[in-house]
Design a protein around this motif. Sequence first.
Motif, PDB file in Angstrom:
ATOM      1  N   ALA A 228       0.834  -1.214   0.000  1.00 26.81           N
ATOM      2  CA  ALA A 228       0.000   0.000   0.000  1.00 26.81           C
ATOM      3  C   ALA A 228       0.862   1.254   0.000  1.00 26.81           C
ATOM      4  N   ARG A 229       2.074   1.160   0.567  1.00 28.01           N
ATOM      5  CA  ARG A 229       2.896   2.366   0.643  1.00 28.01           C
ATOM      6  C   ARG A 229       3.962   2.423  -0.443  1.00 28.01           C
ATOM      7  N   MET A 230       3.800   1.579  -1.461  1.00 30.26           N
ATOM      8  CA  MET A 230       4.754   1.628  -2.575  1.00 30.26           C
ATOM      9  C   MET A 230       4.233   2.641  -3.603  1.00 30.26           C
TER      10      MET A 230
ATOM     11  N   PHE B 180      -1.990  18.269  13.497  1.00 30.84           N
ATOM     12  CA  PHE B 180      -2.894  17.111  13.421  1.00 30.84           C
ATOM     13  C   PHE B 180      -4.333  17.619  13.495  1.00 30.84           C
ATOM     14  N   VAL B 181      -5.134  17.278  12.512  1.00 33.13           N
ATOM     15  CA  VAL B 181      -6.519  17.757  12.491  1.00 33.13           C
ATOM     16  C   VAL B 181      -7.408  16.728  13.192  1.00 33.13           C
ATOM     17  N   VAL B 182      -8.174  17.219  14.153  1.00 32.98           N
ATOM     18  CA  VAL B 182      -8.948  16.309  14.995  1.00 32.98           C
ATOM     19  C   VAL B 182     -10.404  16.233  14.527  1.00 32.98           C
TER      20      VAL B 182
ATOM     21  N   SER C 176     -13.306  10.582  14.308  1.00 33.49           N
ATOM     22  CA  SER C 176     -12.648   9.274  14.199  1.00 33.49           C
ATOM     23  C   SER C 176     -11.302   9.192  14.921  1.00 33.49           C
ATOM     24  N   ASN C 177     -10.730  10.342  15.279  1.00 32.08           N
ATOM     25  CA  ASN C 177      -9.396  10.264  15.895  1.00 32.08           C
ATOM     26  C   ASN C 177      -9.274  11.070  17.185  1.00 32.08           C
ATOM     27  N   SER C 178     -10.407  11.592  17.695  1.00 32.18           N
ATOM     28  CA  SER C 178     -10.293  12.511  18.837  1.00 32.18           C
ATOM     29  C   SER C 178      -9.791  11.803  20.098  1.00 32.18           C
TER      30      SER C 178
ATOM     31  N   VAL D 215      -3.916   1.856   6.944  1.00 32.64           N
ATOM     32  CA  VAL D 215      -2.835   2.661   6.351  1.00 32.64           C
ATOM     33  C   VAL D 215      -3.214   4.137   6.192  1.00 32.64           C
ATOM     34  N   GLY D 216      -2.280   5.019   6.580  1.00 33.65           N
ATOM     35  CA  GLY D 216      -2.412   6.449   6.257  1.00 33.65           C
ATOM     36  C   GLY D 216      -3.425   7.218   7.079  1.00 33.65           C
ATOM     37  N   LEU D 217      -3.805   6.700   8.253  1.00 34.50           N
ATOM     38  CA  LEU D 217      -4.835   7.396   9.023  1.00 34.50           C
ATOM     39  C   LEU D 217      -4.253   8.217  10.177  1.00 34.50           C
ATOM     40  N   GLY D 218      -2.930   8.345  10.223  1.00 32.89           N
ATOM     41  CA  GLY D 218      -2.364   9.294  11.192  1.00 32.89           C
ATOM     42  C   GLY D 218      -1.622   8.695  12.371  1.00 32.89           C
ATOM     43  N   LYS D 219      -1.318   7.384  12.336  1.00 32.08           N
ATOM     44  CA  LYS D 219      -0.611   6.776  13.477  1.00 32.08           C
ATOM     45  C   LYS D 219       0.779   7.389  13.637  1.00 32.08           C
ATOM     46  N   THR D 220       1.532   7.381  12.534  1.00 37.21           N
ATOM     47  CA  THR D 220       2.899   7.895  12.612  1.00 37.21           C
ATOM     48  C   THR D 220       2.875   9.373  12.985  1.00 37.21           C
ATOM     49  N   HIS D 221       1.918  10.101  12.432  1.00 38.02           N
ATOM     50  CA  HIS D 221       1.808  11.524  12.744  1.00 38.02           C
ATOM     51  C   HIS D 221       1.673  11.699  14.267  1.00 38.02           C
ATOM     52  N   LEU D 222       0.743  10.962  14.867  1.00 44.17           N
ATOM     53  CA  LEU D 222       0.533  11.125  16.313  1.00 44.17           C
ATOM     54  C   LEU D 222       1.738  10.649  17.119  1.00 44.17           C
TER      55      LEU D 222
ATOM     56  N   ALA E  79      -5.896  22.540   5.676  1.00 43.64           N
ATOM     57  CA  ALA E  79      -4.656  22.821   6.413  1.00 43.64           C
ATOM     58  C   ALA E  79      -3.437  22.622   5.503  1.00 43.64           C
ATOM     59  N   ARG E  80      -3.458  21.550   4.729  1.00 44.39           N
ATOM     60  CA  ARG E  80      -2.333  21.281   3.820  1.00 44.39           C
ATOM     61  C   ARG E  80      -2.217  22.384   2.763  1.00 44.39           C
ATOM     62  N   TYR E  81      -3.365  22.793   2.262  1.00 48.52           N
ATOM     63  CA  TYR E  81      -3.395  23.837   1.233  1.00 48.52           C
ATOM     64  C   TYR E  81      -2.792  25.119   1.794  1.00 48.52           C
TER      65      TYR E  81
ATOM     66  N   SER F   8      -7.050   7.746   2.707  1.00 47.40           N
ATOM     67  CA  SER F   8      -5.959   7.955   3.643  1.00 47.40           C
ATOM     68  C   SER F   8      -5.398   9.369   3.511  1.00 47.40           C
ATOM     69  N   GLY F   9      -4.748   9.803   4.602  1.00 41.69           N
ATOM     70  CA  GLY F   9      -4.128  11.132   4.594  1.00 41.69           C
ATOM     71  C   GLY F   9      -3.101  11.238   3.481  1.00 41.69           C
ATOM     72  N   ARG F  10      -2.487  10.112   3.172  1.00 44.62           N
ATOM     73  CA  ARG F  10      -1.464  10.120   2.124  1.00 44.62           C
ATOM     74  C   ARG F  10      -2.099  10.421   0.754  1.00 44.62           C
ATOM     75  N   ASP F  11      -3.294   9.887   0.505  1.00 44.72           N
ATOM     76  CA  ASP F  11      -3.987  10.196  -0.755  1.00 44.72           C
ATOM     77  C   ASP F  11      -4.294  11.679  -0.842  1.00 44.72           C
ATOM     78  N   LEU F  12      -4.677  12.269   0.288  1.00 45.78           N
ATOM     79  CA  LEU F  12      -5.020  13.698   0.273  1.00 45.78           C
ATOM     80  C   LEU F  12      -3.772  14.523  -0.043  1.00 45.78           C
ATOM     81  N   ASP F  13      -2.656  14.173   0.620  1.00 46.36           N
ATOM     82  CA  ASP F  13      -1.387  14.870   0.321  1.00 46.36           C
ATOM     83  C   ASP F  13      -1.053  14.729  -1.157  1.00 46.36           C
ATOM     84  N   GLY F  14      -1.199  13.477  -1.650  1.00 53.08           N
ATOM     85  CA  GLY F  14      -0.840  13.189  -3.042  1.00 53.08           C
ATOM     86  C   GLY F  14      -1.683  14.011  -4.002  1.00 53.08           C
TER      87      GLY F  14
HETATM   88  N1  LIG Z   1      -5.775  13.813  11.333  1.00 56.31           N
HETATM   89  C1  LIG Z   1      -4.775  14.189  10.536  1.00 56.31           C
HETATM   90  N2  LIG Z   1      -4.387  15.478  10.476  1.00 56.31           N
HETATM   91  C2  LIG Z   1      -3.398  15.873   9.650  1.00 56.31           C
HETATM   92  N3  LIG Z   1      -2.728  15.050   8.854  1.00 56.31           N
HETATM   93  C3  LIG Z   1      -3.064  13.755   8.868  1.00 56.31           C
HETATM   94  C4  LIG Z   1      -4.090  13.249   9.703  1.00 56.31           C
HETATM   95  N4  LIG Z   1      -4.216  11.932   9.502  1.00 56.31           N
HETATM   96  C5  LIG Z   1      -3.286  11.605   8.581  1.00 56.31           C
HETATM   97  N5  LIG Z   1      -2.596  12.703   8.207  1.00 56.31           N
HETATM   98  C6  LIG Z   1      -1.507  12.773   7.231  1.00 56.31           C
HETATM   99  O1  LIG Z   1      -1.617  11.677   6.354  1.00 56.31           O
HETATM  100  C7  LIG Z   1      -0.331  11.165   6.026  1.00 56.31           C
HETATM  101  C8  LIG Z   1      -0.244   9.716   6.437  1.00 56.31           C
HETATM  102  O2  LIG Z   1      -0.348   9.654   7.853  1.00 56.31           O
HETATM  103  P1  LIG Z   1       0.576   8.672   8.729  1.00 56.31           P
HETATM  104  O3  LIG Z   1       1.903   8.457   8.082  1.00 56.31           O
HETATM  105  O4  LIG Z   1       0.575   9.174  10.131  1.00 56.31           O
HETATM  106  O5  LIG Z   1      -0.289   7.357   8.589  1.00 56.31           O
HETATM  107  P2  LIG Z   1      -0.083   5.939   9.297  1.00 56.31           P
HETATM  108  O6  LIG Z   1      -1.382   5.629   9.967  1.00 56.31           O
HETATM  109  O7  LIG Z   1       1.125   5.920  10.146  1.00 56.31           O
HETATM  110  O8  LIG Z   1       0.076   5.010   8.027  1.00 56.31           O
HETATM  111  P3  LIG Z   1       1.002   3.705   7.829  1.00 56.31           P
HETATM  112  O9  LIG Z   1       0.292   2.590   8.497  1.00 56.31           O
HETATM  113  O10 LIG Z   1       1.042   3.549   6.362  1.00 56.31           O
HETATM  114  O11 LIG Z   1       2.341   3.976   8.421  1.00 56.31           O
HETATM  115  C9  LIG Z   1       0.674  12.029   6.760  1.00 56.31           C
HETATM  116  O12 LIG Z   1       1.115  13.039   5.902  1.00 56.31           O
HETATM  117  C10 LIG Z   1      -0.147  12.630   7.887  1.00 56.31           C
HETATM  118  O13 LIG Z   1       0.396  13.866   8.300  1.00 56.31           O
END
Ligand SMILES: Nc1ncnc2c1ncn2[C@@H]1O[C@H](COP(=O)(O)OP(=O)(O)OP(=O)(O)O)[C@@H](O)[C@H]1O
Length: 505
Positions: A29-31, A172-174, A177-179, A208-215, A339-341, A368-374
Amino acid sequence: MDCASTPWERVRQRLREEIGEEKFTSWFARMDLDALTGDTIRLSVPTRFLKSWIQDNYLPRIADIWAEESGARRRVDLSVRNAFARPVALKASAPREVVTERPETRGPQARQPDGRAQDSRAQDARAEARPADARPDSARSAEGRSEGRESAIVGDVASGSPLDPRLTFESFVVGKSNSLAFAAARQVAEAASGTAPIFNPLYLHAAVGLGKTHLLQAVARAGALHGRRTTYLTAERFMYGFVAALKSHSAIAFKDTLRTIDTLVIDDLQFLKGNNLQQEFCHTLNALLDGGRQVVVAADCVPGDLEHLDERVRSRLAGGLVVELGPLEEDLRLEILKARYQTLTELHRGFTVPAPVLEFLARCVGQSGRDLDGALNKLLAFNQLTGEPVTLEMAENAVKDLIRPTDPKRVRVDDILRVVAKHYNVTRADLLSQRRTATVVKPRQIAMYLAKTLTLRSLPEIGRRFGGRDHTTVLHAVRKIDGLVSSDRALAEEIEVLKRLVLEA
Ligand SMILES: Nc1ncnc2c1ncn2[C@@H]1O[C@H](COP(=O)(O)OP(=O)(O)OP(=O)(O)O)[C@@H](O)[C@H]1O
């Protein structure tokens, strides 16, 4: 809207079909496709671990599928994104290089009588809150002090994996689903050093991509700013660190270093593999928890589903606070995009995205957040490279490969039970019963397989929905059908039909 797929999307789709959704999500998924140059396809993944696994197992297959889907054979080049940020010290195979690369600058006060780099830990913890290449000279020269392999490796592990300066609590936008995850992470990070942890371990899980690493990175950064000695490590880096320490006979120092910090943050725990490493993680976890130190972990599943981990570790992980980050709802996606914009416009004056375009992206682009960035990056690239202003029409064209084919339907286990029961002419009660006749067992296993592949439910949850079965029974069923699907074409087709029926239910 034109949603015709590109060769790359078709390659991804075929891989997904060949190995199943779960494996695909874990490994592919992250390739990303970075570029097509001459006769080469340039792909990238975020970690070396993923790279070596894909290289060993799938590169020729990817090249074959690409050739079939695009009509042209190309060489596949796979690299690690952000490789710049990884210190050489953790190359398990090259600990000596570390020593020779580092200038001799260490002062006598930095060493303890036991030979370990005690004094530098708080400094390391503060320094690790910055990206590796953005550290001040003093921190870099501290890294550069040569005191032999042992402390070089130990010091590098203590300073953790590099942090991305953009991943903070503030950015991090709350949303709904993530509060809870956000509040728990913040509480943990801002607790004063020395106070007894309330949520320990804090375990975050999500797709994938829902903000775990971010938090997690926000926890590491804020923790260090609040005076906590905090180390952020990906599971991969923990493994490399431990293997390197073993090779250089510095495993004890490695363990001691990790066990004396205030907060250990471990990301992507699902990638922790290997008996020794697992045991080492288990001991470190126990030592930290027993010593009243904070542990924060993220993975792509609940602790109970980390099958490769020892039962005791799973139960210790489950014994703190386990919080799921749910799929980003549309409102939240829109806020993240805004926020990204905002950040992008600060860097690229003149880049303008009308509100309806942001709303279109929030509605249609992947989850996923990654799709939005992309998606935003694509708009920026199109805009900057062609000079075309961003309009709805331009956006539809620019991000068509990121558009979800259909709005994802939330599949219910009940729908699966109903469709499967009808298809195999058994009753729903049969599927949930303890009956073990072949006419019931196979449909039941197929239903479990569908529940795992079409819903976000964990194995234990599915087990509960199937008459209170254990998660290992579900796992067995999923693996069995997964194996059969790859060898039995008729069954594979039957399952595709069932999937369609469930999605249409
Ligand atoms: N609630 C959020 N607010 C701001 N940015 C977010 C949020 N959730 C996800 N993102 C952004 O989406 C992208 C992917 O998030 P992140 O790397 O934290 O995902 P992950 O859950 O760790 O995914 P993976 O399992 O693939 O590692 C990052 O750029 C992150 O900043």
